[in-house]
Design an enzyme around this catalytic site. Sequence first.
Site, PDB file in Angstrom:
ATOM      1  N   CYS A   1       0.858  -1.282   0.246  1.00 46.77           N
ATOM      2  CA  CYS A   1       0.118   0.184   0.162  1.00 46.77           C
ATOM      3  C   CYS A   1       0.579   1.351  -0.298  1.00 46.77           C
ATOM      4  O   CYS A   1       1.315   2.017  -0.820  1.00 46.77           O
ATOM      5  CB  CYS A   1      -0.918   0.185   1.082  1.00 46.77           C
ATOM      6  SG  CYS A   1      -2.069   1.701   0.943  1.00 46.77           S
TER       7      CYS A   1
ATOM      8  N   GLU B   1      -3.213  -8.504   3.559  1.00 44.23           N
ATOM      9  CA  GLU B   1      -2.993  -9.569   4.562  1.00 44.23           C
ATOM     10  C   GLU B   1      -4.811  -8.981   4.833  1.00 44.23           C
ATOM     11  O   GLU B   1      -4.981  -9.711   6.138  1.00 44.23           O
ATOM     12  CB  GLU B   1      -1.838  -8.423   5.634  1.00 44.23           C
ATOM     13  CG  GLU B   1      -2.342  -7.249   6.342  1.00 44.23           C
ATOM     14  CD  GLU B   1      -2.068  -5.943   4.461  1.00 44.23           C
ATOM     15  OE1 GLU B   1      -1.694  -6.282   3.664  1.00 44.23           O
ATOM     16  OE2 GLU B   1      -2.276  -5.483   5.516  1.00 44.23           O
TER      17      GLU B   1
ATOM     18  N   HIS C   1      -3.987  -5.439   0.190  1.00 52.07           N
ATOM     19  CA  HIS C   1      -3.515  -5.275   1.211  1.00 52.07           C
ATOM     20  C   HIS C   1      -3.695  -7.050   1.333  1.00 52.07           C
ATOM     21  O   HIS C   1      -4.613  -7.263   1.993  1.00 52.07           O
ATOM     22  CB  HIS C   1      -4.731  -5.496   2.832  1.00 52.07           C
ATOM     23  CG  HIS C   1      -4.000  -3.984   3.129  1.00 52.07           C
ATOM     24  ND1 HIS C   1      -3.007  -3.318   3.674  1.00 52.07           N
ATOM     25  CD2 HIS C   1      -4.494  -2.448   2.621  1.00 52.07           C
ATOM     26  CE1 HIS C   1      -2.952  -2.049   2.961  1.00 52.07           C
ATOM     27  NE2 HIS C   1      -3.885  -1.345   2.778  1.00 52.07           N
TER      28      HIS C   1
END
Lengths: 194, 251
Positions: free
Chosen positions: A77, A178, A176
């Site tokens: 990001c 994650e 993202h």
Amino acid sequence: MRTAIVKYNSGNVRSVKYAFDRLGAETVLTDDPEILRTADRVVFPGVGEASTAMAYLRERKLDSVIKALRQPVLAICLGMQILGRTSEESNTACLDILPFAVRRLGGRGIKVPHMGWNTIHDLASPIFKGIADSEHMYFVHSYYVDLCSATIAKTGHGQTFSSAVCHANFYGVQFHPERSGPAGARILENFLNL
Amino acid sequence: MLAKRIIPCLDVKDGRTVKGTRFKDLRDAGDPAELARIYCEQKADELVFLDITATNEKRRVLVDLVSKVAAAIDIPFTVGGGINSVDDIGLLLGAGADKVSINSAALDDPKVLADAAKCFGSQCVVLAIDAKRSGNGWHAYKNGGRTSAGVDAIEWASMGTSFGAGEILLTSIDADGAKKGFDLELYRSVASAVSVPVIASGGAGTKDHFLEIFQECDADAALAATVFHFKEIEVPALKQWLNARGVAVRM
């Protein structure tokens, strides 16, 4: 194998660490230059504002440490955006590792921040092994990286932009991983297996 | 293409979910992390946790809960309820929350939105607006919908985003709990006043209500609690049904 996660004033370092923990990876959250230099993998997360992040990195001399890394680096990001030359966000001079400029998203009827699950296309890197074209990833950002020679994935929101880039050992993803479910976890796993 | 988001909302009190659920496969129905994991497996797009304890001495419990949830799930989540300061926000984001939602504190002093956006970026600052019809318009309410802030909800939405909120969580107090559908007129009025994403909340009772808010208002996201917790609507079935009707969802 040891993965170092760059510790700085970014909101999502904790969730990045948790995501690698779920994969059983050995991780360390650190701003120690020596640990970063000697790690097998380095992850450079980022949520926040470009000028604040760059000021923090410079103050701790992490900017030159990151530039000099030779192992695979994954920037996420804002982390990906500050790999570039400059950002329109507070007119910030960035790390200048990759030759792109970062611009503000916008356009008629385009909602900013670009927030939610969007599809990634034209995947061109081993970090996308096992990922289908048009897979959804979670995005949340107001600035974007234009298409350039380093682009390895594209996404559309108002305009088509680089949702991932790669240059030498540096990988950057605008979304993202994650927070992108099993597909995101697969990308992190692919990064560990590079 | 950007998908429309389906967001289950969990109320938590003293670190436990309240309101109850009908999930039989839960080992512990009160454990928010456990319920979050199930919604995550069902491909919910995001989760919202509303802390209804929200007293200072209980703040530590919420921070512990946030780290537990962050470790357990791989989709984004927002935490709201009683958030007053940049310090509160820093603690919750540091523990692993992706976004925080702010309501009363922003009405008392909108500067908290600007400070939060400067420190952490607009993308993690959600302005929660509880709107109630008043005459020809809507007023914004605080303290869990108990007190009118005396401001026009549409003007407040526009002002809040100019202060730095990156998203609006819009709840219709009139529609909430009635299960007669989202307030489309309220949604349209707010969405046309701002350029940030707006989450519709309050009133979901059937799958048609979700279709309505996505097709008629082009809503970015829809939030519901009871219909999901009591399995009156299940997330995977809802998404398939919406997908079959041309709504872009993540399957």
